[in-house]
Design a protein around this motif. Structure first.
Motif, PDB file in Angstrom:
ATOM      1  N   LEU A 116       0.834  -1.203   0.000  1.00  0.00           N
ATOM      2  CA  LEU A 116       0.000   0.000   0.000  1.00  0.00           C
ATOM      3  C   LEU A 116       0.866   1.249   0.000  1.00  0.00           C
ATOM      4  O   LEU A 116       1.944   1.270   0.603  1.00  0.00           O
ATOM      5  CB  LEU A 116      -0.918  -0.008   1.224  1.00  0.00           C
ATOM      6  CG  LEU A 116      -1.935  -1.150   1.264  1.00  0.00           C
ATOM      7  CD1 LEU A 116      -2.647  -1.170   2.612  1.00  0.00           C
ATOM      8  CD2 LEU A 116      -2.932  -1.015   0.136  1.00  0.00           C
ATOM      9  N   ALA A 120      -2.070   5.519   2.428  1.00  0.00           N
ATOM     10  CA  ALA A 120      -3.203   4.611   2.645  1.00  0.00           C
ATOM     11  C   ALA A 120      -3.510   4.526   4.138  1.00  0.00           C
ATOM     12  O   ALA A 120      -2.623   4.368   4.961  1.00  0.00           O
ATOM     13  CB  ALA A 120      -2.876   3.233   2.103  1.00  0.00           C
ATOM     14  N   THR A 122      -4.685   2.333   6.749  1.00  0.00           N
ATOM     15  CA  THR A 122      -4.929   0.910   6.997  1.00  0.00           C
ATOM     16  C   THR A 122      -5.983   0.676   8.074  1.00  0.00           C
ATOM     17  O   THR A 122      -6.401  -0.461   8.288  1.00  0.00           O
ATOM     18  CB  THR A 122      -3.621   0.190   7.372  1.00  0.00           C
ATOM     19  OG1 THR A 122      -3.060   0.822   8.512  1.00  0.00           O
ATOM     20  CG2 THR A 122      -2.630   0.228   6.220  1.00  0.00           C
TER      21      THR A 122
END
Length: 157
Positions: A116, A120, A122
């Motif tokens: 990622l 990003a 998470t």
């Protein structure tokens, strides 16, 4: 085993096939042969195509999953920035008196890993499977605030 017979005619499989053959034949003892786990994972990844879309506020990972239930699919984040989509497609139970004339649909384990991007989030991941298409949405972090220039007072002495 010739992977081309099974429909795996890709450069990755040609390389893996060569490595496995070399290890079995003892052609090149200095070359370390891939483990069975590595070969299994490589097959699972090569047989699981995916599309990735970037939107202004998110990323979408789209994978075809025909005939799978949500319990057959696993979506995880490992090492804080690797999205892992995995699962298993099981063979249908054979009915009495029926036999396969041709079997082309893939069965077995599948897996894809995606690193990622830094932006990003998470902690904001969702996954939906509709009409045999899995869509994993990863929200983006808001952009960092631009730093304001620091003004330093000039003293005259």
């Amino acid at each position: 085993m010739d992977f081309r017979l099974m429909g795996f005619d890709t450069p990755l499989f040609h390389t893996l096939h060569h490595l496995v053959d070399a290890a079995e034949d003892g052609e090149n003892k200095s070359m370390s042969a891939p483990t069975r786990t590595y070969v299994r994972d490589a097959k699972a990844m090569a047989a699981t195509p995916a599309d990735i879309k970037e939107y202004p506020n998110s990323y979408a990972f789209i994978v075809d999953m025909p005939g799978l239930k949500s319990g057959d699919i696993k979506v995880q984040v490992e090492e804080d920035n690797v999205l892992l989509i995995s699962g298993e497609r099981k063979r249908e139970e054979e009915k009495e008196g029926a036999k396969y004339v041709r079997m082309e649909r893939r069965v077995g384990k599948f897996m894809r890993k995606f690193v990622l991007p830094d932006n990003a989030n998470t902690e904001a991941i969702s996954a939906t499977c509709q009409d045999g298409v899995l869509t994993v949405t990863v929200q983006k972090l808001p952009p960092p605030e631009p730093k304001k220039p620091k003004t330093i007072e000039v003293k005259i002495g």
